[in-house]
Structure formats: C-alpha cells, structure tokens
Scaffold this motif. Structure first.
Motif, PDB file in Angstrom:
ATOM      1  N   ALA A   1       0.905  -1.159   0.000  1.00 15.82           N
ATOM      2  CA  ALA A   1       0.000   0.000   0.000  1.00 15.82           C
ATOM      3  C   ALA A   1       0.934   1.198   0.000  1.00 15.82           C
ATOM      4  N   LEU A   2       1.237   1.674  -1.193  1.00 14.71           N
ATOM      5  CA  LEU A   2       2.273   2.698  -1.337  1.00 14.71           C
ATOM      6  C   LEU A   2       1.697   3.956  -1.973  1.00 14.71           C
TER       7      LEU A   2
ATOM      8  N   SER B   1       2.323  -7.281   4.396  1.00 13.56           N
ATOM      9  CA  SER B   1       2.071  -5.983   3.763  1.00 13.56           C
ATOM     10  C   SER B   1       3.199  -5.000   4.038  1.00 13.56           C
ATOM     11  N   GLU B   2       3.433  -4.157   3.042  1.00 13.18           N
ATOM     12  CA  GLU B   2       4.421  -3.077   3.212  1.00 13.18           C
ATOM     13  C   GLU B   2       3.764  -1.788   2.788  1.00 13.18           C
TER      14      GLU B   2
ATOM     15  N   ALA C   1      10.457   8.368   3.060  1.00  8.37           N
ATOM     16  CA  ALA C   1       9.950   7.624   1.887  1.00  8.37           C
ATOM     17  C   ALA C   1      10.218   6.125   2.008  1.00  8.37           C
ATOM     18  N   GLU C   2      10.402   5.646   3.233  1.00  9.51           N
ATOM     19  CA  GLU C   2      10.711   4.231   3.475  1.00  9.51           C
ATOM     20  C   GLU C   2       9.460   3.366   3.346  1.00  9.51           C
ATOM     21  N   ARG C   3       9.688   2.053   3.153  1.00  7.80           N
ATOM     22  CA  ARG C   3       8.567   1.113   3.236  1.00  7.80           C
ATOM     23  C   ARG C   3       8.550   0.533   4.640  1.00  7.80           C
ATOM     24  N   TYR C   4       7.383   0.528   5.255  1.00  6.72           N
ATOM     25  CA  TYR C   4       7.225   0.032   6.623  1.00  6.72           C
ATOM     26  C   TYR C   4       6.431  -1.263   6.581  1.00  6.72           C
ATOM     27  N   ASP C   5       6.776  -2.187   7.486  1.00  7.63           N
ATOM     28  CA  ASP C   5       5.925  -3.372   7.490  1.00  7.63           C
ATOM     29  C   ASP C   5       4.692  -3.120   8.364  1.00  7.63           C
TER      30      ASP C   5
END
Ligand SMILES: C/C=C/C(=O)SCCNC(=O)CCNC(=O)[C@H](O)C(C)(C)COP(=O)(O)OP(=O)(O)OC[C@H]1O[C@@H](n2cnc3c(N)ncnc32)[C@H](O)[C@@H]1OP(=O)(O)O
Length: 654
Positions: A503-504, A523-524, A560-564
């Motif tokens: 979900a970006l 999910s990320e 702008a990182e992807r988080y779990d």
C-alpha cells in the motif's frame, strides 16, 4: 489422465521457457525432470532456477526452506528415456522450429507412458500438425506460457483439432495448480489470442511509419501515454525481438493471408540485424540512449488506427470461435500487461468510429488488412463487443463491486497486473461505486481491498500520470484524488480497508481514508513520493498526520521508506495485523461487525469527528446535536433493550 493423477512432469528444454516452466511446476509441488540435449544446457537451466528461487526467498516471496525444497524437486537430465519414461505430463519447450519439435515428439513417443499427456509450449506453431506426429493426438494440446513464466500469470491452453476435452480440462487444472490463469483457445489458430492481437499491432505501427503517416516517437507516445499500454509499439517490438515478431507474422501471412503481410520496415530491420534490445539496436539504439518516448507526441488518429486494427482482430477471433470476448480481454491483459483488454478499449473508443477509420483507410489504400471483419461489424451493430451500456446495471472496468452478504458492500481494486495502481478512470469508478453503495439501503459498511496477493495498491499509475502532464493537469489530478478518496472518508457508513501486499503512495492515501485498517503480515506500506521528487498529493500531507500524529507522518513522508504492517500498527495506522492467509476473512468479519452497528450513530460519529478536525468547538456542537437526535431513535431503544435483556441488538437505522 485426470488432473488428480498428475504427480510427475517432464519439461523438455532447459532454455528460458523450459527452466522457467520447471521452476513454476516445482514451486507448485511437482517432481520435475528437466531435460535438454547437452549437460551444459541442463546445468545452465538448473543454475538459473536456483538463482531465481533464491531471489524469491530474498524478496520474502517464499522462505529459504521452500526455495530449497522446490530445487530438490528438479532433476536435470540429458537422457530422454530417463526423463519421460514414468511421467504423467510432458511439457515440451524446445526451440520454435517445427522440425525440431517433430523430432522430439517422435523420440518421446517411444518412451513416455501411454496415458501421459503431451503439452507443447509454442507461441505460434500448429498444435494440430505437431499432435499428428504422435500416436496420441487426443492427449495433446498447447500450453503457452509467457516470459518469464515465474512472473507471468497467463497460460493459453490451446485445443488442437484432435485434443480431447479431458486433456484440455486436465491441463487447465494443472495451470491453475501452478497458480496461473489458464485461458482456453478453442481453435488452433495462428498467434492464438495474445500474439494475434499484439503482432498485428506492431505491424500496423510499422506501416504507419513506413507510409510516412507518423513517426516512431508519435506512435510510441500514443501507445504508451494515450492508450496506457505498458510499452510503446516499437518498444514492444524491440523487446520481443523484431525477428520473432516477423517470424510470427510470416506464419500468419502464410496461413491467414494478405491482411498479415509483414511491413517492409520490419523486414528491413531484420535484414540489417537490428533485432531490438537483444542485438543492441532495433527501432531504438540501446547502446546510445535506448528507449526515449516523449509523453506529449500522441495523436488521436494514430490511436484510432491502432485500436481499430486490434478491434478487427478481436472481431475475427470471435467470428471464428477461437475465444469469446471476455477471454480475449483477459488474456491480453494478463499476457500483454494491457490496462484494459482490446475489446474493452474498442468499446470505449466507439466501434462506429473504429469501423469508419478502417473503411476510410481501406478506401484510401486498398490494403486488405483494413477490410472490416464480420465480427467487428456485428459487434458495432450490437452497440459494442460487450453490448450497449443501456441495460442499467452498474459495471466497472477497474474495480469490482460485490455483496458478500450481511450488509457489506465490497469494493475491490481490480488492476492486479498493474499492482492495483490508481488511474483517473479507477478514481471515477471508485467515486461511482461509493455513490452506488451509499444509495443502497441494504449496505451498511464498505470493505475495500485490492485484487491479488501482491498489492492493495502501489499508488498512482506513474506511467499514466506522466502522460501529457502539465502543472494545471497535475493540480487537477491531485484535487481529483483528494476528493475521490475524501468521498470514502465522508461517506455515511464505516469503511474497512483490508490491506494485503503493498500500500504505497496513493494506495496508502486511499487506505488512510478508511475508518479501520487491517493488514496481512506481509504488507508493506509507505509514502515513497519523495523518491520520485513528488509529494503525497492525494491528501497524504494532511490526513496521515491526523492518524499517526505530525511527527510520525513527517517521518513516513520524508524518509519515503517502506514500513511493514507491524511497525505501522505500532504507529497507530494499522488497527490489526493478521497472518497472510486470514486477511480477507478477518477484513470481511470486521466489515460485517461494522455493518451490524447502529447506522445513524455511526454516520453522525463520522460527521462529528470530521467537523472537529479543524475546529473542536464545531465538532463538539455536532456531537451534542447528534446526541440529541439519537436519543429519540428506535435504534437507541433497541440498543438499551438488548443490553438489559443480554441479547444482541438488531439496529434498523431508525
Ligand atoms: C499522488 C499520488 C502519487 C503516487 O502514488 S506516486 C507512486 C507511488 N508508488 C510508488 O512509487 C511505487 C512504485 N512501485 C514499486 O516500488 C514497486 O513496483 C513495488 C515495490 C510496488 C513492487 O516491486 P516488485 O515486486 O519488484 O515488482 P515490480 O516489477 O517493480 O512491479 C510489477 C509491475 O507493476 C508496475 N508498477 C508498480 N508500481 C507501479 C506504479 N506506481 N505505477 C505504474 N506501474 C507500477 C511495475 O512497473 C511492473 O510493471 P511491469 O511488470 O510491466 O514491468
């Protein structure tokens, strides 16, 4: 051979397709004998499978144990007898030359068990002709994978003239067990479905340039940015290989006649060994800048011509009963990465316009390829390949709306081949769906999910966003997203987002507008817009901070990182994290719980909370007015009675 009896598979050929198919089958739990003519070829294929499995494990798409177990199921072999003597299915993926394939079948026939099914992975050769080399033509069919098989979802299952229904059913079930989507090709017709659409498209692109009607840049800009296809027509031709496209075209020309005459420009490219990406040069020069397509050079007449040529092919496939319209669209979406199938695209442009385009070009040039097919004419008379739109039922191109029971309306973003990215058309569908569900007295909660298991949504469709972007159009696009997603935030009933996968960007902004968010472990989430030099333009700079606080919102946006999912649960963004297999069940359960709640109180709660965002006094005033309103409702009586009687309330929204 029934599908249930299939345990062991031989894949003949360890090249790109062969090793890819082997990997897919091994991942699905089958023992696979992978055979090629030399030790070094089989070893290369095996090494490639090992590399690919390890990559999948690195990307957390499977565990290292699962990757190792899949590799253990692969046996590399050179001896044909050893490879096929006790297998249930032989999938042949040797070079696309009739003679080579025929020789292979003659040899294999000698050793394979009598009841084994033979499936040929070919993109163009006649299934019927190949099957006739064997003594089991009824146990023979086509099984056309797309490159790379591990990533591409589509498998065309092709009926030869002698293939039995049982054989086709078993191979379709096998493809499903490989976690692929089989599409039946009912007749052995050159190019089957996907190439029958793509190859004439590439040929027509070449004709447009050859006849000086357009430039490569104009054609590719139209294809990529106006029609929204994943690549420009020439970019695609270079990617596939101009020699490969020409080869398929020559075969179509030979079997189907004059309309498929290859454009001299394509022939020239092949003669000059400008084969595309693989030779370093094709329509683009890959050693000198590569593909460079302007976003704003598209032309409507080019679009009409290209869509008309594809629509004409759809007409021919339908009239010859090769496949129905829905299957053609599904195949081309999955195999060609089209956002819409060619029939849907044609309906959107209008079949009358396309027929006029073909007729005018036919008259001007006399070329056979523009003769309008009966299938297209018939569809035009019916008001479209999908009939006319006047029947009243809501139909959406980019989302599905379903009613899973218990007063839940389920909106599913349905562009899984493009990670459920959000296009302006998807937003229009979403806005209409929210209105539809709001108007439906039988719906009291909305569940929002993304199709497939890769993404809830990877955000704005970057490609279509780049098309003809001007500052003014970008402002409009931003407002459109803010308003469309705002409809969910403001709608009268609770909205649950079920997030499985990415979900970006705009996808996370959309989820932000739900009232509750449940996510699978895998999910990320994130707001990667700063990586693109953009900012979250669909409400992200405002709405996220309301949920996680300004400090965390700034962290998410600026890094702008992807988080779990677990990390964002700690931030308060995700309400609940569940294991991957339970996501859909749990999200529906939550939505069902919400739907059983008191509708008027829920609506007024949302309204009071929204009103209080900028002005606490205004919010408090809405709250007290709402409280006063609720006290006289039947639902309050119902709630209090149920509490006193220890039962469950049955709220009616009165
Ligand atoms: C106002 C709003 C602004 C925005 O929302 S800006 C966009 C914000 N979103 C992003 O920046 C996400 C971009 N995508 C990615 O980072 C990666 O992708 C993923 C992490 C989602 C997945 O990575 P992996 O598993 O390696 O797959 P893959 O090969 O990168 O993607 C599969 C196909 O999906 C297409 N795709 C993914 N995201 C987008 C997108 N946002 N717009 C258009 N296409 C997208 C790719 O290009 C590719 O396509 P093909 O298979 O044809 O090569």
């Amino acid at each position: 051979m029934d599908f249930e009896d299939i345990d062991t598979i031989a894949v003949l050929g360890a090249g790109n397709m062969g090793h890819g198919i082997t990997e897919v089958a091994a991942l699905a739990g089958y023992d696979v004998r992978m055979r090629d003519i030399k030790d070094e070829f089989v070893q290369d294929g095996y090494d490639n499978i090992e590399w690919s499995l390890n990559k999948l494990a690195e990307k957390d798409q499977l565990s290292q144990d699962e990757a190792d177990a899949a590799l253990d199921r692969v046996t590399p072999l050179v001896d044909v007898e050893e490879a096929v003597s006790d297998v249930d299915v032989v999938i042949e993926a040797v070079p696309e030359k009739m003679d080579i394939k025929k020789d292979v079948y003659t040899e294999v026939e000698e050793y394979a068990p009598e009841d084994a099914i033979f499936a040929t992975n070919t993109s163009s050769l006649s299934i019927t002709e190949l099957s006739e080399v064997t003594e089991r033509p009824e146990q023979f069919c086509g099984m056309h994978f797309f490159n790379p098989p591990v990533r591409m979802q589509l498998v065309e299952v092709i009926s030869g003239a002698h293939s039995s229904d049982d054989t086709l059913a078993a191979i379709e079930a096998l493809a499903e067990d490989f976690e692929k989507t089989p599409v039946r090709v009912r007749k052995d017709s050159p190019g089957f479905i996907v190439n029958r659409i793509l190859v004439p498209l590439m040929n027509e692109a070449a004709w447009l340039v050859h006849t000086d009607e357009a430039t490569v840049a104009e054609v590719d800009s139209t294809t990529k940015f106006d029609m929204g296809l994943p690549m420009g027509s020439f970019e695609l031709s270079d990617q596939v290989g101009n020699d490969v496209g020409l080869h398929v075209l020559e075969y179509m020309h030979e079997v189907l006649g004059e309309p498929y005459a290859p454009c001299p420009l394509l022939e020239e490219k092949v003669e000059n060994e400008e084969l595309g990406k693989k030779s370093g040069k094709g329509f683009y020069d890959y050693e000198n800048g590569g593909v460079d397509i302007p976003t704003d050079a598209g032309r409507e007449d080019i679009e009409h011509r290209l869509v008309a040529v594809m629509a004409n092919e759809v007409g021919k496939l339908v009239e010859n009963d090769v496949a129905p319209v829905g299957d053609i669209d599904q195949a081309v979406k999955l195999g060609g990465g089209f956002p819409d199938g060619p029939a849907k695209m044609a309906d959107k442009t209008g079949l009358e316009t396309l027929v006029d385009t073909l007729e005018a070009t036919h008259e001007a040039t006399g070329a056979e390829r523009y003769a309008v097919s009966d299938g297209l004419r018939e569809a035009a008379a019916d008001g479209g390949f999908y009939g006319s739109d006047d029947e009243g039922d809501a139909e959406f191109d980019n989302i599905n709306v379903e009613y899973p029971g218990d007063m839940v309306g389920h909106i599913e973003l349905d562009r899984p081949h493009r990670m459920n990215t959000v296009s302006p058309e998807l937003m229009d569908d979403l806005a209409d769906a929210v209105d539809l569900l709001e108007d439906d007295d039988e719906v009291r909660a909305i569940l929002l999910t993304g199709a497939g298991d890769k993404a809830f949504s990877a955000g704005a469709d970057v490609q279509s966003m780049a098309s003809n972007a001007t500052p003014l159009s970008a402002i409009e696009l931003s407002r459109k997203g803010q308003q469309t997603f705002g409809k969910l935030e403001e709608c009268s009933m609770p909205v649950v987002a079920g997030i499985d996968g990415y979900a970006l960007g705009g996808g996370m902004e959309l989820a932000t507008c739900a009232d509750l968010r449940v996510a699978s472990e895998r999910s990320e989430l994130g707001q990667p817009e700063h990586n693109l030099g953009l900012l979250p333009g669909w409400g992200g700079t405002q709405r996220l901070a309301r949920i996680v606080g300004e400090g965390r919102a700034k962290e998410i946006i600026f890094t702008a990182e992807r988080y779990d999912a677990a990390e964002l649960a700690e931030y308060g963004f995700i309400n609940e994290v569940v294991d991957n297999d339970s996501l859909h069940e749990r999200a529906l359960e939550l939505a069902t719980d919400m739907a059983a709640g008191p509708p008027v109180a829920q609506e007024l709660t949302k309204r009071a909370m929204l009103a209080g965002r900028d002005d606490i006094d205004a919010g408090l005033e809405v709250e007290s007015q709402a409280f006063g309103h609720l006290i006289g409702t039947d639902d309050v009586m119902e709630g209090i009675n149920a509490f006193m009687g220890d039962g469950e309330p049955n709220f009616e929204g009165k």
